[in-house]
Design an enzyme around this catalytic site. Structure first.
Site, PDB file in Angstrom:
ATOM      1  CE  LYS A   1      43.734  13.832  40.784  1.00  0.00           C
ATOM      2  NZ  LYS A   1      44.991  13.118  40.464  1.00  0.00           N
TER       3      LYS A   1
ATOM      4  CB  THR B   1      38.894   9.831  36.835  1.00  0.00           C
ATOM      5  OG1 THR B   1      40.197   9.245  36.957  1.00  0.00           O
ATOM      6  CG2 THR B   1      38.975  11.079  35.970  1.00  0.00           C
TER       7      THR B   1
ATOM      8  CB  ALA C   1      44.376  12.696  35.787  1.00  0.00           C
TER       9      ALA C   1
END
Length: 238
Positions: free
Chosen positions: A37, A41, A111
């Site tokens: 990853k 967040t 993300a």
């Protein structure tokens, strides 16, 4: 394919569950798997992040996380607001390469979408994929609007000469509407890449053992699964 970069066409498209399904199918095929990853967040230091969720569902995988920021924002923005260092494409590429030295497959989960900024220089997941010379798997939504965002993502990858491995629908409902059924045919056309799987909605809540057993049935053989695109397309058209 020692490294596979997984991105979404946006947020909340089923990217993490799809990553878990790809990992589970690879493990079931006897491959050693690591999940990276790049930046997490919206999660506190004491909470499990996306990599931990992939490990919970897929089992038997190595996980790594390069950075974590508490606010649910783009990584560059979240880092700035937290006064924390950013993680750029080169750091992502270096971490993935290191993991690839000891694993058969490394899954690099982004993300949000492809061009979400990771650092103050505008570095993004596409940059990391280019540095790695790794193919990209795009996770798309099923319904209206997905053709536009998927084609934009595919065009961006082609403009950078980054391989688009294919598209996976990240959350397929029990009762798909007309647009969703048509998109099964149209998504590979606009992406100029194959549809490599359809992950049913809600499977992230399955018992992990059931998830691992079922995962190969959601993915095409290119992703160590047994899912057949043409058969699914015929059923969707009914």
């Amino acid at each position: 394919m020692p490294i596979l970069v997984i991105t979404g066409t946006g947020t909340e498209v089923g990217k993490t569950v799809t990553t878990a399904a790809v990992a589970a199918a690879a493990v079931a095929a006897g491959r050693s798997v690591a999940v990276l990853k790049a930046a997490q967040t919206g999660v506190r230091p004491d909470e499990p992040g996306d990599a931990a969720e992939v490990a919970r569902l897929a089992g038997g995988v190595t996980t790594a996380e390069l950075a974590r920021y508490p606010e649910p924002l783009a990584p560059a923005t979240a880092a700035r607001r937290a006064g924390a260092p950013t993680v750029g494409p080169r750091e992502i590429a270096e971490a993935a390469t290191k993991l690839a030295a000891s694993h058969d497959l490394v899954l690099v989960e982004g993300a949000g979408g492809l061009l979400v900024r990771f650092d103050e220089h505008g570095g993004n997941l596409a940059d990391a994929a280019a540095l790695l010379r790794a193919p990209v798997l795009v996770v798309a939504t099923a319904g209206l609007g997905t053709l536009n965002t998927t084609e934009l993502t595919a065009r961006e990858l082609r403009s950078r000469e980054v391989e688009l491995l294919g598209v996976v629908i990240g959350s397929w409902p029990d009762s798909p509407d007309l647009a969703m059924r048509c998109n099964v045919t149209d998504l590979p056309e606009v992406a100029a890449a194959p549809l490599l799987g359809v992950v049913p909605a809600g499977v992230g809540s399955l018992d992990p053992a059931d998830f691992r057993t079922s995962a190969p049935g959601w993915l095409a053989p290119r992703l160590d699964g047994v899912w057949a695109a043409e058969a699914f397309r015929r059923r969707a058209a009914l």
